[in-house]
Motif scaffolding. Structure first.
Motif, PDB file in Angstrom:
ATOM      1  N   LEU A  87      -1.480 -18.390 -24.169  1.00 55.06           N
ATOM      2  CA  LEU A  87      -3.598 -18.190 -22.948  1.00 55.06           C
ATOM      3  C   LEU A  87      -2.387 -20.324 -21.480  1.00 55.06           C
ATOM      4  CD1 LEU A  87      -5.395 -18.250 -25.900  1.00 55.06           C
ATOM      5  CD2 LEU A  87      -5.167 -16.690 -24.087  1.00 55.06           C
ATOM      6  N   SER A  88      -1.708 -19.620 -20.892  1.00 58.71           N
ATOM      7  CA  SER A  88      -1.560 -20.660 -20.009  1.00 58.71           C
ATOM      8  C   SER A  88      -0.832 -20.322 -18.940  1.00 58.71           C
ATOM      9  CB  SER A  88      -0.164 -21.137 -20.275  1.00 58.71           C
ATOM     10  OG  SER A  88       1.167 -19.834 -20.381  1.00 58.71           O
ATOM     11  N   THR A  89      -1.217 -18.637 -17.822  1.00 58.74           N
ATOM     12  CA  THR A  89      -1.676 -18.322 -17.117  1.00 58.74           C
ATOM     13  C   THR A  89      -3.206 -18.239 -16.174  1.00 58.74           C
ATOM     14  OG1 THR A  89       0.226 -17.265 -17.538  1.00 58.74           O
ATOM     15  CG2 THR A  89      -0.307 -16.257 -15.257  1.00 58.74           C
ATOM     16  N   ALA A  90      -3.876 -18.573 -15.980  1.00 61.79           N
ATOM     17  CA  ALA A  90      -5.302 -19.224 -15.644  1.00 61.79           C
ATOM     18  C   ALA A  90      -5.567 -17.827 -14.974  1.00 61.79           C
ATOM     19  CB  ALA A  90      -5.161 -20.112 -14.589  1.00 61.79           C
ATOM     20  N   ASN A  91      -6.752 -17.213 -15.082  1.00 62.98           N
ATOM     21  CA  ASN A  91      -7.153 -15.525 -14.469  1.00 62.98           C
ATOM     22  C   ASN A  91      -7.869 -16.153 -13.828  1.00 62.98           C
ATOM     23  OD1 ASN A  91      -7.950 -13.301 -13.861  1.00 62.98           O
ATOM     24  ND2 ASN A  91      -9.143 -13.051 -15.893  1.00 62.98           N
TER      25      ASN A  91
ATOM     26  N   TYR B 202     -12.925 -25.072 -10.046  1.00 67.14           N
ATOM     27  CA  TYR B 202     -12.140 -25.677 -11.118  1.00 67.14           C
ATOM     28  C   TYR B 202     -11.834 -23.889 -11.753  1.00 67.14           C
ATOM     29  CZ  TYR B 202     -13.343 -29.844  -9.198  1.00 67.14           C
ATOM     30  OH  TYR B 202     -13.534 -31.424  -8.083  1.00 67.14           O
ATOM     31  N   HIS B 203     -10.593 -24.126 -12.264  1.00 66.14           N
ATOM     32  CA  HIS B 203     -10.448 -23.192 -13.133  1.00 66.14           C
ATOM     33  C   HIS B 203     -10.278 -24.037 -14.898  1.00 66.14           C
ATOM     34  CE1 HIS B 203      -8.505 -20.556 -16.648  1.00 66.14           C
ATOM     35  NE2 HIS B 203      -9.023 -18.908 -16.335  1.00 66.14           N
ATOM     36  N   THR B 204     -11.151 -23.794 -15.956  1.00 67.36           N
ATOM     37  CA  THR B 204     -10.887 -24.540 -17.030  1.00 67.36           C
ATOM     38  C   THR B 204      -9.024 -25.108 -17.329  1.00 67.36           C
ATOM     39  OG1 THR B 204     -11.081 -22.523 -18.412  1.00 67.36           O
ATOM     40  CG2 THR B 204     -13.219 -24.451 -18.109  1.00 67.36           C
ATOM     41  N   GLY B 205      -8.174 -23.758 -17.012  1.00 73.13           N
ATOM     42  CA  GLY B 205      -7.177 -24.201 -18.289  1.00 73.13           C
ATOM     43  C   GLY B 205      -6.124 -24.653 -17.239  1.00 73.13           C
TER      44      GLY B 205
ATOM     45  N   GLY C 270     -10.330 -17.589 -18.555  1.00 71.97           N
ATOM     46  CA  GLY C 270      -9.725 -17.008 -19.450  1.00 71.97           C
ATOM     47  C   GLY C 270      -8.673 -16.905 -18.538  1.00 71.97           C
ATOM     48  N   TYR C 271      -7.060 -15.962 -19.402  1.00 76.80           N
ATOM     49  CA  TYR C 271      -6.311 -15.779 -19.185  1.00 76.80           C
ATOM     50  C   TYR C 271      -6.279 -14.919 -18.794  1.00 76.80           C
ATOM     51  CZ  TYR C 271      -6.983 -20.548 -20.719  1.00 76.80           C
ATOM     52  OH  TYR C 271      -7.058 -21.877 -20.338  1.00 76.80           O
ATOM     53  N   ASP C 272      -4.457 -14.644 -17.353  1.00 82.23           N
ATOM     54  CA  ASP C 272      -3.854 -13.140 -18.152  1.00 82.23           C
ATOM     55  C   ASP C 272      -2.659 -13.222 -19.723  1.00 82.23           C
ATOM     56  OD1 ASP C 272      -1.995 -11.462 -17.801  1.00 82.23           O
ATOM     57  OD2 ASP C 272      -1.074 -11.890 -15.852  1.00 82.23           O
ATOM     58  N   ALA C 273      -3.667 -13.159 -20.531  1.00 78.60           N
ATOM     59  CA  ALA C 273      -2.613 -13.372 -21.742  1.00 78.60           C
ATOM     60  C   ALA C 273      -1.359 -13.140 -22.029  1.00 78.60           C
ATOM     61  CB  ALA C 273      -3.731 -13.501 -22.874  1.00 78.60           C
TER      62      ALA C 273
ATOM     63  N   GLY D  68      -5.999  -7.342 -22.501  1.00 76.91           N
ATOM     64  CA  GLY D  68      -5.223  -7.339 -21.382  1.00 76.91           C
ATOM     65  C   GLY D  68      -7.285  -6.905 -20.633  1.00 76.91           C
ATOM     66  N   ALA D  69      -8.032  -6.638 -21.406  1.00 75.25           N
ATOM     67  CA  ALA D  69      -8.849  -5.412 -20.173  1.00 75.25           C
ATOM     68  C   ALA D  69      -8.988  -6.677 -19.227  1.00 75.25           C
ATOM     69  CB  ALA D  69      -9.992  -5.116 -20.650  1.00 75.25           C
ATOM     70  N   ASN D  70      -9.460  -8.314 -19.781  1.00 78.11           N
ATOM     71  CA  ASN D  70      -9.899  -9.165 -18.387  1.00 78.11           C
ATOM     72  C   ASN D  70      -9.312  -9.355 -17.092  1.00 78.11           C
ATOM     73  OD1 ASN D  70      -8.009  -9.962 -20.119  1.00 78.11           O
ATOM     74  ND2 ASN D  70      -8.628 -12.688 -19.663  1.00 78.11           N
ATOM     75  N   VAL D  71      -8.322  -9.019 -17.411  1.00 81.51           N
ATOM     76  CA  VAL D  71      -7.160  -8.566 -15.729  1.00 81.51           C
ATOM     77  C   VAL D  71      -7.263  -7.131 -15.459  1.00 81.51           C
ATOM     78  CG1 VAL D  71      -4.970  -9.551 -14.998  1.00 81.51           C
ATOM     79  CG2 VAL D  71      -5.824 -10.682 -17.025  1.00 81.51           C
ATOM     80  N   PRO D  72      -7.790  -6.909 -13.982  1.00 87.05           N
ATOM     81  CA  PRO D  72      -7.699  -5.891 -13.387  1.00 87.05           C
ATOM     82  C   PRO D  72      -6.573  -5.104 -12.899  1.00 87.05           C
ATOM     83  CG  PRO D  72      -9.830  -7.343 -12.539  1.00 87.05           C
ATOM     84  CD  PRO D  72      -8.894  -7.863 -13.250  1.00 87.05           C
TER      85      PRO D  72
END
Ligand code: N01
Length: 541
Positions: free
Chosen positions: A150-154, A169-172, A385-388, A502-506
């Motif tokens: 969980l280190s690539t910010a979305n 800001y992104h939280t990550g 969230g993230y590109d997890a 992976g549904a959160n990243v279009p």
């Protein structure tokens, strides 16, 4: 006279590790101190911590209880470190990892401020060449990614973000110096674990906080508190037992899921069990019944209990209804835990906006516009969230045998064996990669198991004068089928918008990524693979 000129960095390295969080630190220790290898860790941040180096948003705190959020490989380390609270906050976790780095003298083999931007396997030399952002190239026989899941910010691509005149800001990727919300109109997008942690803290100083909710979420109180001297003493005396529990259960936490079906109890008993779990707080809520994540009718009872709690806490009925309008089974998305999340919506300076009904259309110079309305804002917080799991690996631009990009091999979603190796990418190991329990497990436990397995594999090669380990297409096909099977017996795939899929990243392929068969079973599978002489891998010279 011996030649005292230091070798150019990386010339004779055995292993390169990317990332200096929990995974990278322990992998360095294992390979350097147990096998005597020459190892270099490359870390983009200026300190150790990995995900915890970047996640400094208000309320950032671990959802695993502190006595479980440790390394357990060293009894001495376990006993000498004392956590202050039931759940450690981000700063305390960094202090812990700083302590680990100092105690085991790890820093001398870590290069900070060094971002990896490419990695290529050279077949003739059987070495990996790793390129840094500064243009330097280092080579090593083994490449081990310790980049976290969980280190690539979305950051959603809303039109107009570049025109925004306030701060966002992104939280990550939180600024080290923090953010002052005093007197500001703040918009927070996202109601996952992060948004749920940040909301109550931001609300304390903001002039007004607007929470933009696309998917309503469950949450159970954390009941965080300082640890008592008695509990601290108990932890120190019980290293072996705590480790045994974490190593023999499904989720790597320091508690067992109860061996009890939701069908075995009366409605009154069930209510009492849920009330007791709510009063205790934390992730243990999902441990009330062994079939909570397997049987929809059992899950429905937990879901209804939690929705009733939301309606009881939140005073405005319309806000309560919106917060409780949850469309997925409990814990089918990673279940958040909170400190006063729902009660925060009783404050006069907090409002909730339904962006499923009226989606966000654009960021404007002065705020945010949904299909229905304009919201003037000074600060926007993306808790989106993230590109997890795959994101952090694909960002490394890894090229395997014949220059094949990992991105191409994973075009239709991640395919690998045990979450550890990809065919066509010899001597590359991915700690907590997709296809391993990783995010469904307490991370330090998953990390220790992977780092130790990789260490054992490299030792095995060295002992036999072998130089290369690579999995096969057949082993990957079988493993991917097992990962799907394990997910499909649970309710997890029923949360259609989950980042597990992976549904959160279009545009990201929808594949259930982590191995849901449980950490204990996964550990046994890995051990059996080792015992059978690394079944599913080809070892060669
Ligand atoms: O991210 P998330 P997170 N428009 O992906 C919404 C771990 N963690 O940072 O559900 C509007 O869960 C999105 O909506 P939807 C933990 O494993 C650990 O909160 O996609 N909204 C969702 O509400 C966790 O699961 C801890 O419809 C948009 C939110 O943003 C993981 O990190 C603490 C949107 C993202 O939720 C990730 O959690 C915190 C858009 N375009 C987190 N895009 C500890 O244990 C996204 N959203 C410390």
């Amino acid at each position: 006279m011996p030649d005292m000129t230091p070798a150019p960095a990386g010339r004779d390295l055995d292993a390169l590790i990317v990332g200096a969080g929990f995974a990278g630190l322990y992998q360095l220790l294992c390979l350097r101190d147990r096998l005597g290898l020459k190892v270099q860790v490359l870390e983009a941040g200026d300190g150790v911590g990995g995900t915890w180096y970047w996640n400094r948003y208000p309320g950032a705190r671990c959802d695993s209880e502190s006595h479980a959020y440790n390394y357990t490989f060293s009894k001495e380390l376990f006993e000498e470190w004392e956590w202050s609270e039931r759940y450690p906050d981000h700063a305390e976790i960094r202090r812990y990892l700083d302590h680990v780095a100092d105690r085991f003298d790890l820093r001398k083999d870590i290069r900070f401020g060094t971002r990896v931007v490419g990695a290529r396997y050279d077949e003739a030399a059987n070495r990996w060449s790793v390129t840094t952002e500064a243009g330097e190239t280092l080579t090593a026989q083994f490449l081990i990614t310790a980049v976290g899941c969980l280190s690539t910010a979305n950051v959603p691509k809303f039109p107009g973000l570049e025109s925004f005149q306030g701060q966002w800001y992104h939280t990550g990727q939180w600024p080290q110096e923090g953010v002052d919300f005093t007197g500001k109109r703040v918009g927070l997008i996202g109601t996952g674990s992060t948004g749920i942690q940040a909301t109550p803290v931001i609300a304390q100083t903001a002039a007004h906080l607007t929470v933009f909710q696309r998917t309503a979420n469950y949450s159970v109180p954390a009941h965080n508190a300082p640890l008592t001297p008695e509990f601290k003493a108990w932890v120190k005396e019980n290293h072996a037992e705590i480790r045994r529990i974490m190593h023999t259960n499904t989720n790597g936490q320091a508690f067992f899921i109860e061996d009890r079906s939701g069908h075995e109890v009366t409605p009154e008993q069930r209510q009492a069990l849920y009330e007791a779990a709510w009063a205790k707080g934390g992730l243990q809520f999902r441990g009330v019944f062994r079939d909570m994540l397997l049987d929809k009718s059992v899950n429905d009872t937990a879901a209804e209990f939690l929705k009733a709690k939301i309606r009881a806490i939140v005073k405005d009925p319309a806000t309560a209804a919106l917060l409780a309008d949850i469309d997925h089974p409990y814990a089918a998305k990673r279940p958040p835990i909170d400190t006063d999340y729902f009660a925060t919506f009783n404050r006069d300076n907090v409002s909730l906006v339904n962006v499923r009904a009226a989606p966000i259309e654009a960021i404007t110079p002065t705020g945010l516009r949904t299909k229905d309305a304009e919201y003037p804002l000074d600060i926007i917080v993306f808790a989106t969230g993230y590109d997890a799991m795959t994101g952090p690996l694909l960002k490394l631009n890894i090229l395997g045998r014949g220059g094949q990009p990992l991105a191409k091999a994973w075009e239709a979603g991640p395919r690998n064996y045990l979450g550890l190796q990809v065919a066509g990418f010899p001597n590359l190991f991915t700690i907590t990669g997709p296809g391993s329990p990783s995010v469904l497990c307490n991370m330090p436990v998953a990390i220790e198991q992977h780092a130790e397995w990789i260490t054992g594999c490299i030792a095995h090669l060295r002992d036999r004068g072998l130089a290369r380990v690579e999995t096969t297409e057949a082993a990957m096909a079988e493993w991917v089928a097992k990962v799907n099977e394990a997910a499909n017996v649970t309710l997890l795939p029923q949360a259609h918008h989950s980042w597990y899929l992976g549904a959160n990243v279009p545009g990201k392929p929808r594949v259930f990524m982590p191995y849901a068969g449980g950490m204990a079973r996964y550990r046994a599978i890995c051990d059996a693979v080792t015992e059978k002489g690394y079944e599913g891998f080809v070892l060669s010279d």
